[in-house]
Scaffold this motif. Structure first.
Motif, mmCIF file in Angstrom:
data_model
loop_
_atom_site.group_PDB
_atom_site.id
_atom_site.type_symbol
_atom_site.label_atom_id
_atom_site.label_comp_id
_atom_site.label_asym_id
_atom_site.label_seq_id
_atom_site.Cartn_x
_atom_site.Cartn_y
_atom_site.Cartn_z
ATOM 1 N N UNK A 35 2.568 -5.385 -11.554
ATOM 2 C CA UNK A 35 3.206 -4.138 -11.150
ATOM 3 C C UNK A 35 2.203 -2.995 -11.332
ATOM 4 N N UNK A 36 2.008 -2.200 -10.294
ATOM 5 C CA UNK A 36 1.060 -1.090 -10.361
ATOM 6 C C UNK A 36 1.762 0.202 -10.790
ATOM 7 N N UNK A 37 0.979 1.258 -10.961
ATOM 8 C CA UNK A 37 1.559 2.514 -11.449
ATOM 9 C C UNK A 37 2.578 3.088 -10.472
ATOM 10 N N UNK A 72 14.981 -3.602 1.595
ATOM 11 C CA UNK A 72 13.973 -4.643 1.373
ATOM 12 C C UNK A 72 12.565 -4.074 1.161
ATOM 13 N N UNK A 73 12.259 -3.007 1.868
ATOM 14 C CA UNK A 73 10.939 -2.398 1.715
ATOM 15 C C UNK A 73 10.809 -1.705 0.356
ATOM 16 N N UNK A 74 11.846 -0.999 -0.067
ATOM 17 C CA UNK A 74 11.830 -0.378 -1.402
ATOM 18 C C UNK A 74 11.647 -1.457 -2.464
ATOM 19 N N UNK A 107 4.356 -5.604 -4.092
ATOM 20 C CA UNK A 107 3.890 -6.473 -3.002
ATOM 21 C C UNK A 107 3.169 -5.698 -1.911
ATOM 22 N N UNK A 108 3.644 -4.500 -1.629
ATOM 23 C CA UNK A 108 3.041 -3.671 -0.580
ATOM 24 C C UNK A 108 3.019 -2.219 -1.029
#
Length: 111
Positions: free
Chosen positions: A1-3, A37-39, A46-47
């Motif tokens: 998990x990124x910032x 789904x994008x959130x 993932x993106x």
């Protein structure tokens, strides 16, 4: 998990706390204007969001999203021009661009 992912998840938690009720991720995503789904993919790391979605997130949650993603914050003066560009007639747009070119040329010669 990124910032960014951590920040977005924290924004979701804060949003629920401010509403005083448990809310779904679907409700949160509708509030922002991005599909659930994008959130979810953003939160999982993932993106990263597209430029358009970064703007939606910034409008809703704050401009620090640009910093978290290493992007330059949009200049508010430029945003003003872009948001009102459609109010100008074609002739006024052309005149604006010509004047802008003059300013750029003058700026280059002053260097």
């Amino acid at each position: 998990m990124n910032s960014f992912s951590k920040w977005l998840e924290l924004q979701y938690i804060n949003w629920m706390a401010q509403s005083g009720a448990r809310k779904t991720l679907t409700e949160f995503s509708k509030w922002i204007g991005i599909s659930q789904p994008l959130i979810n993919r953003y939160m999982s790391g993932q993106v990263i969001p597209s430029e358009e979605n970064v703007h939606k997130i910034a409008v809703t949650l704050g401009p620090e999203v640009y910093d978290l993603l290493g992007l330059a914050r949009p200049d508010p003066r430029l945003k003003e021009i872009v948001s009102r560009w459609h109010e100008l007639s074609d002739e006024k747009q052309i005149a604006f661009l010509k004047e802008f070119q003059k300013v750029l040329t003058k700026n280059e010669t002053e260097k």
